[in-house]
Design a protein around this motif. Structure first.
Motif, PDB file in Angstrom:
ATOM      1  N   TRP A  99       0.783  -1.239   0.000  1.00  0.00           N
ATOM      2  CA  TRP A  99       0.000   0.000   0.000  1.00  0.00           C
ATOM      3  C   TRP A  99       0.813   1.288   0.000  1.00  0.00           C
ATOM      4  O   TRP A  99       0.319   2.335  -0.418  1.00  0.00           O
ATOM      5  N   MET A 100       2.039   1.246   0.416  1.00  0.00           N
ATOM      6  CA  MET A 100       2.836   2.467   0.483  1.00  0.00           C
ATOM      7  C   MET A 100       3.461   2.802  -0.866  1.00  0.00           C
ATOM      8  O   MET A 100       3.542   3.967  -1.253  1.00  0.00           O
ATOM      9  N   HIS A 101       3.909   1.784  -1.570  1.00  0.00           N
ATOM     10  CA  HIS A 101       4.608   1.931  -2.848  1.00  0.00           C
ATOM     11  C   HIS A 101       5.974   2.579  -2.645  1.00  0.00           C
ATOM     12  O   HIS A 101       6.393   2.841  -1.512  1.00  0.00           O
ATOM     13  N   SER A 102       6.657   2.858  -3.721  1.00  0.00           N
ATOM     14  CA  SER A 102       7.985   3.453  -3.642  1.00  0.00           C
ATOM     15  C   SER A 102       8.292   4.193  -4.931  1.00  0.00           C
ATOM     16  O   SER A 102       7.564   4.080  -5.924  1.00  0.00           O
ATOM     17  N   GLY A 103       9.365   4.947  -4.914  1.00  0.00           N
ATOM     18  CA  GLY A 103       9.795   5.664  -6.100  1.00  0.00           C
ATOM     19  C   GLY A 103       8.753   6.612  -6.631  1.00  0.00           C
ATOM     20  O   GLY A 103       8.156   7.415  -5.900  1.00  0.00           O
ATOM     21  N   ALA A 104       8.483   6.543  -7.942  1.00  0.00           N
ATOM     22  CA  ALA A 104       7.533   7.444  -8.596  1.00  0.00           C
ATOM     23  C   ALA A 104       6.123   7.267  -8.048  1.00  0.00           C
ATOM     24  O   ALA A 104       5.357   8.242  -7.937  1.00  0.00           O
ATOM     25  N   ALA A 105       5.759   6.035  -7.687  1.00  0.00           N
ATOM     26  CA  ALA A 105       4.421   5.775  -7.145  1.00  0.00           C
ATOM     27  C   ALA A 105       4.235   6.455  -5.792  1.00  0.00           C
ATOM     28  O   ALA A 105       3.148   6.955  -5.481  1.00  0.00           O
ATOM     29  N   LEU A 106       5.291   6.473  -4.988  1.00  0.00           N
ATOM     30  CA  LEU A 106       5.223   7.145  -3.687  1.00  0.00           C
ATOM     31  C   LEU A 106       5.074   8.655  -3.884  1.00  0.00           C
ATOM     32  O   LEU A 106       4.302   9.318  -3.181  1.00  0.00           O
ATOM     33  N   LYS A 107       5.808   9.206  -4.857  1.00  0.00           N
ATOM     34  CA  LYS A 107       5.702  10.623  -5.172  1.00  0.00           C
ATOM     35  C   LYS A 107       4.313  10.962  -5.688  1.00  0.00           C
ATOM     36  O   LYS A 107       3.744  12.004  -5.363  1.00  0.00           O
ATOM     37  N   LYS A 108       3.749  10.080  -6.486  1.00  0.00           N
ATOM     38  CA  LYS A 108       2.410  10.290  -7.024  1.00  0.00           C
ATOM     39  C   LYS A 108       1.377  10.309  -5.908  1.00  0.00           C
ATOM     40  O   LYS A 108       0.409  11.079  -5.951  1.00  0.00           O
ATOM     41  N   LEU A 109       1.577   9.451  -4.911  1.00  0.00           N
ATOM     42  CA  LEU A 109       0.679   9.420  -3.756  1.00  0.00           C
ATOM     43  C   LEU A 109       0.673  10.769  -3.046  1.00  0.00           C
ATOM     44  O   LEU A 109      -0.374  11.260  -2.611  1.00  0.00           O
ATOM     45  N   GLU A 110       1.834  11.377  -2.919  1.00  0.00           N
ATOM     46  CA  GLU A 110       1.940  12.685  -2.279  1.00  0.00           C
ATOM     47  C   GLU A 110       1.263  13.765  -3.110  1.00  0.00           C
ATOM     48  O   GLU A 110       0.556  14.628  -2.578  1.00  0.00           O
ATOM     49  N   GLU A 111       1.500  13.740  -4.411  1.00  0.00           N
ATOM     50  CA  GLU A 111       1.002  14.810  -5.268  1.00  0.00           C
ATOM     51  C   GLU A 111      -0.494  14.705  -5.535  1.00  0.00           C
ATOM     52  O   GLU A 111      -1.195  15.720  -5.555  1.00  0.00           O
ATOM     53  N   GLU A 112      -1.001  13.491  -5.736  1.00  0.00           N
ATOM     54  CA  GLU A 112      -2.401  13.330  -6.116  1.00  0.00           C
ATOM     55  C   GLU A 112      -3.337  13.186  -4.919  1.00  0.00           C
ATOM     56  O   GLU A 112      -4.457  13.693  -4.947  1.00  0.00           O
ATOM     57  N   LYS A 113      -2.897  12.498  -3.893  1.00  0.00           N
ATOM     58  CA  LYS A 113      -3.764  12.271  -2.732  1.00  0.00           C
ATOM     59  C   LYS A 113      -3.377  13.124  -1.530  1.00  0.00           C
ATOM     60  O   LYS A 113      -4.105  13.161  -0.541  1.00  0.00           O
ATOM     61  N   GLY A 114      -2.225  13.793  -1.600  1.00  0.00           N
ATOM     62  CA  GLY A 114      -1.806  14.646  -0.491  1.00  0.00           C
ATOM     63  C   GLY A 114      -1.422  13.871   0.747  1.00  0.00           C
ATOM     64  O   GLY A 114      -1.585  14.361   1.869  1.00  0.00           O
ATOM     65  N   ILE A 115      -0.914  12.658   0.569  1.00  0.00           N
ATOM     66  CA  ILE A 115      -0.540  11.817   1.706  1.00  0.00           C
ATOM     67  C   ILE A 115       0.938  11.466   1.616  1.00  0.00           C
ATOM     68  O   ILE A 115       1.387  10.867   0.641  1.00  0.00           O
ATOM     69  N   GLU A 141      18.371   3.687  -1.413  1.00  0.00           N
ATOM     70  CA  GLU A 141      17.664   3.052  -2.518  1.00  0.00           C
ATOM     71  C   GLU A 141      16.205   3.486  -2.595  1.00  0.00           C
ATOM     72  O   GLU A 141      15.661   3.662  -3.688  1.00  0.00           O
ATOM     73  N   THR A 142      15.580   3.668  -1.436  1.00  0.00           N
ATOM     74  CA  THR A 142      14.137   3.927  -1.411  1.00  0.00           C
ATOM     75  C   THR A 142      13.770   5.374  -1.097  1.00  0.00           C
ATOM     76  O   THR A 142      12.702   5.840  -1.492  1.00  0.00           O
ATOM     77  N   ASN A 143      14.639   6.068  -0.361  1.00  0.00           N
ATOM     78  CA  ASN A 143      14.390   7.460   0.027  1.00  0.00           C
ATOM     79  C   ASN A 143      13.014   7.613   0.695  1.00  0.00           C
ATOM     80  O   ASN A 143      12.245   8.523   0.376  1.00  0.00           O
ATOM     81  N   ASP A 144      12.713   6.734   1.635  1.00  0.00           N
ATOM     82  CA  ASP A 144      11.400   6.786   2.287  1.00  0.00           C
ATOM     83  C   ASP A 144      11.501   6.636   3.808  1.00  0.00           C
ATOM     84  O   ASP A 144      10.593   6.102   4.446  1.00  0.00           O
ATOM     85  N   PHE A 145      12.593   7.128   4.374  1.00  0.00           N
ATOM     86  CA  PHE A 145      12.797   7.056   5.826  1.00  0.00           C
ATOM     87  C   PHE A 145      12.814   8.447   6.453  1.00  0.00           C
ATOM     88  O   PHE A 145      13.246   9.420   5.830  1.00  0.00           O
ATOM     89  N   ILE A 146      12.361   8.496   7.692  1.00  0.00           N
ATOM     90  CA  ILE A 146      12.690   9.576   8.620  1.00  0.00           C
ATOM     91  C   ILE A 146      13.618   8.943   9.648  1.00  0.00           C
ATOM     92  O   ILE A 146      13.203   8.060  10.407  1.00  0.00           O
ATOM     93  N   ILE A 147      14.869   9.358   9.656  1.00  0.00           N
ATOM     94  CA  ILE A 147      15.842   8.802  10.591  1.00  0.00           C
ATOM     95  C   ILE A 147      16.049   9.810  11.716  1.00  0.00           C
ATOM     96  O   ILE A 147      16.589  10.899  11.503  1.00  0.00           O
ATOM     97  N   LEU A 148      15.572   9.461  12.890  1.00  0.00           N
ATOM     98  CA  LEU A 148      15.604  10.375  14.028  1.00  0.00           C
ATOM     99  C   LEU A 148      16.935  10.292  14.766  1.00  0.00           C
ATOM    100  O   LEU A 148      17.573   9.226  14.813  1.00  0.00           O
TER     101      LEU A 148
END
Length: 312
Positions: A99-115, A141-148
């Motif tokens: 459900w999260m996806h990655s790469g371009a699909a993850l970016k699309k989720l942000e741009e189209e659904k605002g999530i 590789e994925t660029n999908d982390f928040i590293i605290l």
């Protein structure tokens, strides 16, 4: 400037009218007004010239600069932090695939659904060791982390959740901030619809609300070292179950501002619930946020949350 322009037009009309009627002289007050208007006209012309020169040099308004001259960016609906830890790559990969996806699909989720969706993790107690390197390599590789910048450890989980909200609200100006465990499946469309239905509530705390017994025995799995703070009945206050819950921007900002004085307890869901006691918060007991066993796609559960297998 508009007032000066209106006055200037009025005085010119008056002067023309009087001149046309054969009056060769005007009053001292009218003369002073005309002189003042001429001075204002000179200042206005100078400002227009300065503005034109600034535009040629590339100076633009803050709003246009922030958005590269395009229309203002739409505010994200939600930032989802998936709480993960070392040794859980299989869970993360399953989430990316499901459900999260990655790469371009993850970016699309942000741009189209605002999530916005990110995995949230801390650092190893031995900074720079193989655990840290594995996460850094995965993130490259994925660029999908928040590293605290805190130690990744079970006993630090409540502080980790607080740090996530602080980081998220300072990085994204979203309507909601959502905490999710890394063994949970989320129906993004249903989640978005449920959050959108609560946009009219400025201070909302939404989840599968519960309370329960406070365990004072150190041998118990859910032992609470601060058990004595919860009264003789030893019952927790109302709070959202830790699998998934959402808070509005105002509450995330409250956490960020008061981070240094907000108490954390042994369990992160209890800690989050405690932060909103004593302030004007709307507790929303949303059954759609309650986890269910494995379900089929035909189920009508709103958020449709299912548990993944636990893997190490």
């Amino acid at each position: 400037m508009w007032q000066d322009a209106e006055s200037r037009v009025y005085l010119i009309q008056e002067l023309d009218k009087r001149t046309g009627q054969g009056h060769s002289a005007i009053s001292v007050d009218d003369t002073l007004k005309i002189i003042a208007c001429r001075e204002q006209q000179k200042k206005l012309s100078a400002l227009e010239m300065d503005l034109a020169a600034a535009r040629q040099e590339g100076f633009v308004s803050k709003q246009r600069s922030d958005n590269d001259g395009t229309r203002p960016k739409k505010k994200p609906l939600a930032v989802i932090g998936i709480i993960t830890t070392f040794g859980r790559k299989k869970n993360r990969d399953a989430i990316r695939k499901a459900w999260m996806h990655s790469g371009a699909a993850l970016k699309k989720l942000e741009e189209e659904k605002g999530i916005v969706v990110r995995f949230v993790i801390g650092r190893s107690s031995n900074r720079g060791d193989s655990l840290d390197r594995e996460i850094d390599n995965e993130n490259s590789e994925t660029n999908d982390f928040i590293i605290l910048n805190l130690v990744e450890a079970p006993e630090e989980r409540s502080k980790k959740i607080k740090s996530f909200f602080v980081h998220a609200v300072e990085s994204w100006d979203a309507e909601f901030y959502v905490k999710v465990n890394d063994d949970v499946y989320v129906n993004i469309d249903s989640l978005g619809a449920t959050l959108s239905a609560n946009l009219d509530k400025p201070r909302v705390y939404m989840g599968c609300m519960k309370s329960g017994e406070v365990f004072a025995e150190p041998s118990h799995k859910w032992y609470e070292p601060d058990w004595w703070k919860f009264g003789d009945a030893k019952s927790y206050f109302r709070h959202a179950s830790g699998e998934i819950y959402a808070i509005s921007r105002a509450l995330a900002q409250f956490i960020s501002i008061n981070r240094s004085i907000l108490r954390t307890y042994a369990h992160d869901d209890i800690s989050a619930g405690s932060w909103f006691i004593g302030i004007d918060v709307k507790h929303v007991n949303e059954a759609k946020f309650c986890c269910s066993p494995w379900s089929t796609a035909s189920d009508s559960i709103g958020i449709w949350i299912v548990l993944f297998y636990s893997s190490t």
